[in-house]
Design a protein around this motif. Structure first.
Motif: not given
Length: 147
Positions: A1-7, A9-13, A15-19, A66-73
């Motif tokens: 499992h991820g570490s807290g809500n932040d993980a 949120e990033k996981f879901l983000y 998927f939502i922004t998959f270009p 495309y840019e948003k999907n990897s912005a927080e990587f």
């Protein structure tokens, strides 16, 4: 499992922004003599013209997915999450796409072949009756239901 809500949120983000993308090529890094342990990368490019079924792909251009999907990587945080063993098939598919966008970055590992093969293999055990044929698509029976 991820570490807290932040993980999550990033996981879901992600998927939502998959270009919409086209696959340019795959690479196989010589990280092991065992083909199942080889790391893979998938290089993609945005696909923002033409149609996919009823979708006009040009409508996605202004969304900058495309840019948003990897912005927080963050390769260090990604490896921490990946090492926790949460959904290894999906995490390794994500690692394959991340390495494809960061081919020259030695900190970014590719996805491990055996997990990617498991994720992309066809389902060999669809449920009967077929109200939800994807029900049997788990474990070693493949993940994709081709219909």
């Amino acid at each position: 499992h991820g570490s807290g809500n932040d993980a999550w949120e990033k996981f879901l983000y992600n998927f939502i922004t998959f270009p919409p993308v086209k696959v340019d090529f795959f690479t196989f890094q010589a990280t092991s003599d065992n083909y199942e342990e080889v790391e893979m990368a998938m290089q993609t490019s945005p696909l923002l013209e033409g149609r996919y079924g009823n979708l006009d792909l040009a409508a996605y251009k202004s969304l900058n997915f495309y840019e948003k999907n990897s912005a927080e990587f963050d390769p260090v945080e990604f490896e921490k999450q990946r090492s926790k063993g949460f959904s290894p098939s999906i995490m390794n598919f994500g690692a394959m796409t991340a390495k494809g966008r960061n081919l020259q970055d030695a900190k970014v590992r590719g996805g491990t072949a055996k997990f990617i093969l498991k994720t992309t293999s066809p389902c060999t055990n669809p449920a009967q009756p077929p109200e939800d044929p994807t029900f049997g698509c788990q474990g070693d029976h493949g993940r994709l239901y081709w219909h």
